[in-house]
Design a protein around this motif. Structure first.
Motif, PDB file in Angstrom:
ATOM      1  N   ILE A 199       1.945  -9.001  16.228  1.00 58.15           N
ATOM      2  CA  ILE A 199       2.989  -9.726  17.137  1.00 58.15           C
ATOM      3  C   ILE A 199       3.293  -8.445  18.165  1.00 58.15           C
ATOM      4  N   PRO A 200       3.463  -9.113  19.442  1.00 56.02           N
ATOM      5  CA  PRO A 200       2.936 -10.354  19.959  1.00 56.02           C
ATOM      6  C   PRO A 200       1.460 -10.331  20.386  1.00 56.02           C
ATOM      7  N   GLY A 201       1.101 -11.400  20.518  1.00 52.72           N
ATOM      8  CA  GLY A 201      -0.316 -11.793  21.118  1.00 52.72           C
ATOM      9  C   GLY A 201      -1.400 -12.003  20.154  1.00 52.72           C
ATOM     10  N   GLY A 202      -1.115 -11.825  19.049  1.00 50.14           N
ATOM     11  CA  GLY A 202      -2.141 -12.162  17.907  1.00 50.14           C
ATOM     12  C   GLY A 202      -3.300 -11.119  17.707  1.00 50.14           C
ATOM     13  N   VAL A 203      -3.332  -9.957  18.442  1.00 46.91           N
ATOM     14  CA  VAL A 203      -4.044  -8.699  18.368  1.00 46.91           C
ATOM     15  C   VAL A 203      -3.601  -7.741  17.316  1.00 46.91           C
ATOM     16  N   PRO A 204      -4.362  -7.365  16.248  1.00 48.75           N
ATOM     17  CA  PRO A 204      -3.755  -6.295  15.316  1.00 48.75           C
ATOM     18  C   PRO A 204      -3.707  -4.966  16.271  1.00 48.75           C
ATOM     19  N   HIS A 205      -2.651  -4.394  16.073  1.00 49.48           N
ATOM     20  CA  HIS A 205      -2.308  -3.353  16.694  1.00 49.48           C
ATOM     21  C   HIS A 205      -3.308  -2.179  16.567  1.00 49.48           C
ATOM     22  N   PHE A 206      -4.056  -2.067  15.327  1.00 53.63           N
ATOM     23  CA  PHE A 206      -5.008  -1.011  15.245  1.00 53.63           C
ATOM     24  C   PHE A 206      -6.055  -1.160  16.280  1.00 53.63           C
ATOM     25  N   ALA A 207      -6.379  -2.487  17.043  1.00 58.70           N
ATOM     26  CA  ALA A 207      -7.419  -2.734  17.930  1.00 58.70           C
ATOM     27  C   ALA A 207      -7.051  -2.106  19.433  1.00 58.70           C
ATOM     28  N   MET A 208      -5.594  -1.860  19.365  1.00 60.78           N
ATOM     29  CA  MET A 208      -4.997  -1.292  20.627  1.00 60.78           C
ATOM     30  C   MET A 208      -4.619   0.197  20.535  1.00 60.78           C
ATOM     31  N   GLY A 209      -5.187   0.871  19.257  1.00 59.07           N
ATOM     32  CA  GLY A 209      -4.719   2.452  19.366  1.00 59.07           C
ATOM     33  C   GLY A 209      -4.164   2.895  18.147  1.00 59.07           C
ATOM     34  N   MET A 210      -3.671   1.883  17.655  1.00 56.57           N
ATOM     35  CA  MET A 210      -2.625   2.562  16.396  1.00 56.57           C
ATOM     36  C   MET A 210      -3.622   2.651  15.152  1.00 56.57           C
ATOM     37  N   VAL A 211      -4.362   3.691  15.281  1.00 56.72           N
ATOM     38  CA  VAL A 211      -5.496   3.872  14.186  1.00 56.72           C
ATOM     39  C   VAL A 211      -5.574   5.427  14.253  1.00 56.72           C
ATOM     40  N   ARG A 212      -5.521   6.178  13.126  1.00 48.68           N
ATOM     41  CA  ARG A 212      -5.894   7.634  13.163  1.00 48.68           C
ATOM     42  C   ARG A 212      -6.210   8.116  11.858  1.00 48.68           C
ATOM     43  N   GLY A 213      -6.849   9.090  11.727  1.00 47.71           N
ATOM     44  CA  GLY A 213      -7.427   9.773  10.309  1.00 47.71           C
ATOM     45  C   GLY A 213      -6.314  10.507   9.737  1.00 47.71           C
ATOM     46  N   LEU A 214      -6.620  10.655   8.535  1.00 51.90           N
ATOM     47  CA  LEU A 214      -5.444  11.629   7.480  1.00 51.90           C
ATOM     48  C   LEU A 214      -6.294  11.851   6.423  1.00 51.90           C
ATOM     49  N   VAL A 215      -6.385  13.457   6.251  1.00 51.69           N
ATOM     50  CA  VAL A 215      -7.102  13.943   5.129  1.00 51.69           C
ATOM     51  C   VAL A 215      -6.074  14.512   4.106  1.00 51.69           C
ATOM     52  N   VAL A 216      -6.226  13.996   3.090  1.00 48.84           N
ATOM     53  CA  VAL A 216      -5.252  14.401   1.988  1.00 48.84           C
ATOM     54  C   VAL A 216      -5.890  15.238   0.971  1.00 48.84           C
ATOM     55  N   LYS A 217      -5.502  16.440   0.807  1.00 50.62           N
ATOM     56  CA  LYS A 217      -5.996  17.496   0.115  1.00 50.62           C
ATOM     57  C   LYS A 217      -5.244  18.034  -1.179  1.00 50.62           C
ATOM     58  N   THR A 218      -5.843  18.570  -2.103  1.00 50.46           N
ATOM     59  CA  THR A 218      -4.927  18.894  -3.172  1.00 50.46           C
ATOM     60  C   THR A 218      -4.780  20.577  -3.018  1.00 50.46           C
ATOM     61  N   MET A 219      -3.447  20.740  -2.628  1.00 56.81           N
ATOM     62  CA  MET A 219      -2.856  22.046  -2.274  1.00 56.81           C
ATOM     63  C   MET A 219      -2.338  22.993  -3.439  1.00 56.81           C
ATOM     64  N   GLU A 220      -1.974  22.429  -4.409  1.00 57.59           N
ATOM     65  CA  GLU A 220      -1.097  23.130  -5.443  1.00 57.59           C
ATOM     66  C   GLU A 220      -1.084  22.048  -6.587  1.00 57.59           C
ATOM     67  N   PRO A 221      -0.891  22.755  -7.880  1.00 61.50           N
ATOM     68  CA  PRO A 221      -0.526  21.821  -8.930  1.00 61.50           C
ATOM     69  C   PRO A 221       0.963  21.106  -8.787  1.00 61.50           C
ATOM     70  N   THR A 222       0.850  19.830  -9.151  1.00 59.09           N
ATOM     71  CA  THR A 222       2.140  19.319  -9.315  1.00 59.09           C
ATOM     72  C   THR A 222       2.495  18.548 -10.458  1.00 59.09           C
ATOM     73  N   SER A 223       3.879  18.121 -10.695  1.00 57.03           N
ATOM     74  CA  SER A 223       4.411  17.790 -11.829  1.00 57.03           C
ATOM     75  C   SER A 223       5.456  16.910 -11.494  1.00 57.03           C
ATOM     76  N   ILE A 224       5.247  15.859 -10.774  1.00 48.90           N
ATOM     77  CA  ILE A 224       6.704  15.235 -10.441  1.00 48.90           C
ATOM     78  C   ILE A 224       6.851  14.002 -10.924  1.00 48.90           C
ATOM     79  N   VAL A 225       8.205  14.067 -11.827  1.00 50.56           N
ATOM     80  CA  VAL A 225       8.607  13.162 -12.384  1.00 50.56           C
ATOM     81  C   VAL A 225       9.721  12.125 -11.707  1.00 50.56           C
ATOM     82  N   GLN A 226       9.434  11.184 -11.289  1.00 51.98           N
ATOM     83  CA  GLN A 226      10.515  10.373 -10.397  1.00 51.98           C
ATOM     84  C   GLN A 226      11.767   9.837 -11.221  1.00 51.98           C
ATOM     85  N   ASP A 227      12.888   9.772 -11.129  1.00 53.84           N
ATOM     86  CA  ASP A 227      13.876   8.992 -11.623  1.00 53.84           C
ATOM     87  C   ASP A 227      13.513   7.412 -11.676  1.00 53.84           C
ATOM     88  N   SER A 228      13.869   6.841 -12.839  1.00 49.78           N
ATOM     89  CA  SER A 228      13.437   5.529 -12.844  1.00 49.78           C
ATOM     90  C   SER A 228      14.085   4.608 -11.719  1.00 49.78           C
TER      91      SER A 228
END
Ligand SMILES: [Cu+2]
Length: 274
Positions: free
Chosen positions: A128-157
């Protein structure tokens, strides 16, 4: 004899090193901010793998959101942009991973997501607007997700669980006024999303549909946020602060069979906050 003593000393040093306590795992989620505007994202290039609180700031002037896609099988961003030129479901190596769904221009939304290691695309699929998805107008980029350290994350319910399926939203209990954490899971086969909209006084879903098709004048309500498309097995969550009014939950994901948004298959649910 002297050589033997030296070797024993080395063994002792090695033994000592291995008995040192392990690195304390990280206990709290990572934080990431992504900013969107017409028509670009500002986001980090590399982030740590693990549970991450993602804040999406929409600088507008149009509606934007964040959709992650993990690129498996060694695929790269160019493979995805090429594949997305063909309408229809994403290829099997493109795993949709939820991010913060659309807030109003000038507002922000959030999602807490367990990002696993890999190469990702960050996309805006809003058309919206115009029916062209925004990724086709430049809203796209790369992201690298890397393991950096051990994690043990317990979230509240979470306060409420929301189940997505073909073609329904099922809440573990009604949403209420105020702040609440909503955990989103999918038991469907196709990807699904949750976007919450709040209707302006006297406006309805029909008005909203008309505005999306022809966005002239002020929108008949507000985009509140939610989580973008996810596959079964993922458990993102988001936080909303709801004020009294009339709302709806919507899924805009195109159907695997006919390409129509899931809301046209009934994946829309109105609710009222008193
Ligand atoms: Cu859906």
């Amino acid at each position: 004899m002297r050589a033997l003593v030296a070797v024993s000393g080395l063994v002792a040093v090695v033994g000592c090193a291995t008995s040192e306590p392990a690195v304390e795992p990280r206990r709290t989620p990572y934080e990431m901010t992504i900013t969107g505007s017409d028509f670009a994202f500002v986001a980090p290039d590399t982030v740590a793998a693990g549970v991450t609180n993602i804040t999406f700031v929409n600088q507008g002037p149009n509606l934007h959101h964040v959709q992650f896609v993990r690129l498996d099988s060694g695929k790269v961003l160019a493979d995805l942009t090429e594949a997305m030129k063909t309408p229809g479901p994403m290829p099997a190596w493109a795993i949709v991973v939820p991010g913060p769904n659309a807030p109003d221009p000038g507002a922000s939304s959030n999602a807490t997501v367990d990002l696993t290691e890999g190469n990702y695309a960050v996309l805006c699929l809003v058309d919206i607007p115009g029916g062209v998805p925004h990724f086709a107008m430049g809203m796209v980029r790369g992201l690298v997700v890397k393991t950096m350290e051990p994690t043990s994350i317990v979230q509240d319910s979470a306060d409420v669980r929301l189940e997505l399926a073909e073609y329904s939203f099922t809440l573990s209990k009604p949403l209420v006024a105020g702040r609440q954490v909503i955990e989103v899971l999918s038991t469907g086969v196709q990807p699904h999303e949750i976007e919450i909209v709040r209707f302006a006084p006297g406006k309805t879903l029909e008005d909203f549909g008309k505005w999306m098709a022809k966005p002239e004048g002020p929108p008949p309500g507000n985009a509140v946020g939610g989580t973008s498309a996810q596959m079964p097995g993922m458990k993102p969550r988001f936080t909303v602060d709801l004020t009294p009014g009339n709302y709806a939950m919507l899924c805009f994901v195109p159907d695997a069979k006919d390409g129509k948004p899931h809301l046209e298959h009934g994946m829309v649910q109105a609710f009222t906050i008193n």
